[in-house]
Design an enzyme around this catalytic site. Structure first.
Site, PDB file in Angstrom:
ATOM      1  CB  CYS A  66     -19.252  84.850 -71.522  1.00  0.00           C
ATOM      2  SG  CYS A  66     -18.576  85.677 -70.539  1.00  0.00           S
ATOM      3  CG  HIS A  75     -25.052  84.194 -69.623  1.00  0.00           C
ATOM      4  ND1 HIS A  75     -23.929  82.843 -70.004  1.00  0.00           N
ATOM      5  CD2 HIS A  75     -24.841  84.943 -69.965  1.00  0.00           C
ATOM      6  CE1 HIS A  75     -22.728  84.036 -70.289  1.00  0.00           C
ATOM      7  NE2 HIS A  75     -23.447  85.083 -69.781  1.00  0.00           N
ATOM      8  CG  HIS A 104     -19.728  83.409 -66.176  1.00  0.00           C
ATOM      9  ND1 HIS A 104     -19.301  82.509 -66.600  1.00  0.00           N
ATOM     10  CD2 HIS A 104     -19.897  84.892 -66.174  1.00  0.00           C
ATOM     11  CE1 HIS A 104     -19.685  83.243 -67.959  1.00  0.00           C
ATOM     12  NE2 HIS A 104     -20.371  84.415 -68.171  1.00  0.00           N
TER      13      HIS A 104
END
Lengths: 84, 201, 394
Positions: free
Chosen positions: C157, C290, C325
């Protein structure tokens, strides 16, 4: 109960790839996480999979696992209480 | 700055070479070669058994580098960087996860290895290294990623030592070549030397 | 040496262009909804889905309908095209294309696999040709007609953030003059099932930094930046939108998937990125966190905020309640949002937040806010402990 405990130890060793551990090394009340067998959060999730696949017991919330997975004894108690 | 390849290691076809010299030839007949090598190196790290193939392979390669280069053991925790490259990455775990999807409950322990850079994470955890890392996908023959990234990290002072590696673990294709790049060695860091060290199959 | 951001491009659930995305961010409304049109879903999932079909994307991009082209790469080509804008290939502008993905061709491979499993059909066998993450990079460049040296990054990620980091560093070192950098990931059964197996997939809207957060919703997206040095700007007559000032990567070195309780990797990355930018921590005006909404990430990241900023935590928000996400794309789209924050002097809201975390005494920005924004910190933390922080400046 004794039989279930032994069966569980074998299943845990296999499911979690604990190659260096033998069933007789695991005491019924030994802690599985932290200082005990040193299992981690992914192992806890694998134990949830194990209960689901081998005993048909579903745990929806991983937080519940903390209590249940304290030791082989506590897992066995939980299985006994929830098995139909 | 005088950049060099100070130690290098290759593992393939059940053979181990460290700085060009073959080691542990007695293991060639082992069915589970990586497990046998793990035991031979007397590493006490039971998490090894939980890892997927590519992580096991990478971890062992770095253990071998450490046996030949003690400088790696005495670094500050953010001085070692890792620059890895692969053609197939974590394809083996991808396939295993895909097989799991058919089951009632897919295994989380398989899924966590379906990212190519997990091997770097495992090596970092084992060695308590907090340095920079990156994972490139590229053809085996190409060294441009490894060379330019390693150089830039060392020249900009972001790291003191780089472990540059090419790694594959899918079916029969098990291959690791890794090189420790720093200022301590005698082999200059050039295209040609990197090719010699990393591209020999 | 300044590293200018001269072009930005993004596609995600909140919009097919930068302009559309800005409108949605301002509206404060999340488009996250039930995922549709993905075959073989095991159960209903909520996610951030782009309404354009592969066919529509191909048609707009001028790609032959029959070409095997993974959706992740289509999205990347789409966003990279917007970031590339009217730029032209130029012999004197050394250009790199750095593309990040973690899903790669997985979504095509799994379709072949399902068909094969159900009726041993080999009809989609060609899908496998694009499985490897690197295959998409070549397809994208061919589709755009951009001449560039190519790099493919796969670090979970933080992938797109690392693409930006690499591009900025290569320009700084004088290796290249211009870089088209970012990443894209499409939704797939593979990732939906995987995160579900980790029991961190929220069945409701995700709630970043909320005490009752249960996990993430996935999304699909691509985000790209066009970075240029002075020479490239002069030769191509580009104008800067903002600058990449700081970047750093560190490893959390704690667990394959879980972030450390002390937030060590995040703390290192944030501290080093701010130092690289040559500013003080208190000059950061906004943090695009994040903030995946997993219990573990948000606590660890909050601890890192405390480690770095003490009691003076800058305004922060996670935009993942808007987009889901988006995995390898996250660092790319959030870089675009960071540039928008600077250009528009706006701090975007953290949706779905209502309960303070019991471990912290600070809260994210929950309403859109107008204020001067000069320096934005953008965090991207990936499995494998890979932690990247970037600083964007006016």
């Amino acid at each position: 109960m004794e039989e279930l405990l032994e069966k569980l130890k074998g299943e845990i060793i296999e499911q979690l790839n604990l190659e260096d551990v033998k069933a007789e090394d695991i005491g019924n009340d030994d802690p599985l996480f932290g200082d005990g067998l040193g299992l981690d959060s992914i192992d806890a999730l694998e134990l949830i999979v194990l209960l689901d696949q081998n005993y048909g017991i579903a745990i929806a919330n991983p937080e519940e696992g903390r209590e249940i997975f304290q030791s082989v004894q506590s897992i066995a108690d939980y299985i006994e209480a929830n098995r139909n | 700055m005088n950049l060099t390849i100070s130690t290098y290691c290759t593992i393939y076809n059940k053979k181990v070479f460290l700085n060009g010299e073959q080691l542990h030839e007695d293991l060639a007949g082992e069915e589970d070669f990586l497990k046998a090598l793990y035991k031979k190196l007397e590493i006490d790290y039971s998490k090894f058994y939980k890892m997927d193939g590519i992580s096991r392979l990478g971890l062992l390669g770095v253990e071998l580098l450490k046996t030949a280069n003690h400088g790696l053991l005495n670094c500050e925790d953010d001085e070692v960087a890792m620059v890895f490259q692969s053609e197939n990455g974590c394809l083996e775990s991808d396939v295993n996860h895909q097989l799991e999807v058919n089951k009632k409950s897919p295994s989380p322990a398989v899924f966590v290895y379906t990212l190519s850079n997990i091997v770097i994470g495992e090596i970092s955890i084992r060695n308590k290294w907090y340095g920079e890392s990156i994972f490139f996908i590229d053809n085996f023959d190409s060294n441009k990623n490894l060379l330019s990234y390693s150089k830039s990290l060392l020249l900009s002072g972001k790291a003191k030592k780089i472990i540059a590696a090419k790694i594959e673990h899918f079916d029969e294709n098990v291959f690791l070549s890794c090189a420790l790049i720093d200022e301590e060695g005698s082999m200059p860091l050039t295209d040609e030397n990197l090719k010699k060290v990393l591209n020999t199959k | 040496m300044q590293i200018a951001i001269c072009g930005i491009g993004t596609i995600s659930a909140i919009g097919n262009t930068v302009a559309e995305s800005l409108e949605t961010l301002k509206s404060g409304k999340s488009p996250i909804s039930k995922i549709e049109n993905i075959r073989h879903l095991r159960k209903p999932y909520l996610g951030g889905q782009i309404k354009l079909s592969d066919e529509a994307l191909k048609a707009e991009l001028g790609i032959e309908p029959n070409t095997v082209f993974p959706r992740s790469a289509l999205l990347s080509a789409w966003a990279a095209k917007e970031a590339w804008g009217n730029s032209e290939n130029h012999d004197e502008i050394r250009t790199a294309f750095i593309s990040a993905t973690s899903v790669g061709g997985m979504e095509l491979s799994e379709q072949f696999y399902f068909d094969y499993q159900q009726n041993e059909s080999f009809d989609l066998i060609e899908n496998l040709s694009t499985h490897d993450n690197g295959a998409g990079t070549d397809l994208i460049l061919d589709a755009l007609g951009v001449n560039a040296s190519r790099y493919t990054i796969s670090t979970a990620c933080s992938s797109a953030a690392n693409a930006i980091l690499l591009g900025a560093r290569m320009i700084e070192m004088g290796i290249i003059d211009r870089a088209l950098v970012g990443g894209g990931d499409a939704l797939s059964n593979f990732t939906l099932n995987g995160f579900d197996s980790l029991m961190i997939y929220d069945t409701e809207w995700c709630k970043p930094f909320d005490d009752t957060r249960k996990g993430l919703n996935l999304g699909e997206a691509a985000g790209f930046l066009r970075l240029e040095n002075d020479k490239a700007m002069k030769l191509s007559d580009s104008q800067p939108l903002a600058y990449v000032k700081g970047w750093a990567n560190a490893n959390d070195s704690y667990h394959q998937t879980a972030s450390s309780p002390d937030g060590k990797g995040a703390t290192l990355a944030i501290t080093k990125a701010i130092a690289k930018a040559g500013i003080d921590a208190d000059q950061i005006d906004y943090i695009n966190a994040h903030g995946t909404a997993t219990p573990n990430n948000d606590l660890s990241e909050s601890t890192a905020f405390k480690n770095v900023f003490g009691n003076q935590i800058p305004a922060f928000s996670s935009t993942k309640a808007f987009t889901g996400h988006t995995l390898a794309a996250a660092g790319g789209i959030e870089a675009v949002f960071s540039v928008l924050a600077i250009r528009e002097n706006l701090i975007f809201p953290n949706l779905n937040y209502s309960n303070a975390m019991k471990e912290t005494d600070f809260a994210p920005q929950t309403e859109i806010k107008s204020q001067e924004v000069n320096h934005v910190l953008s965090n991207s933390f990936g499995f494998g402990g890979n932690s990247t922080s970037l600083v964007f400046s006016s």
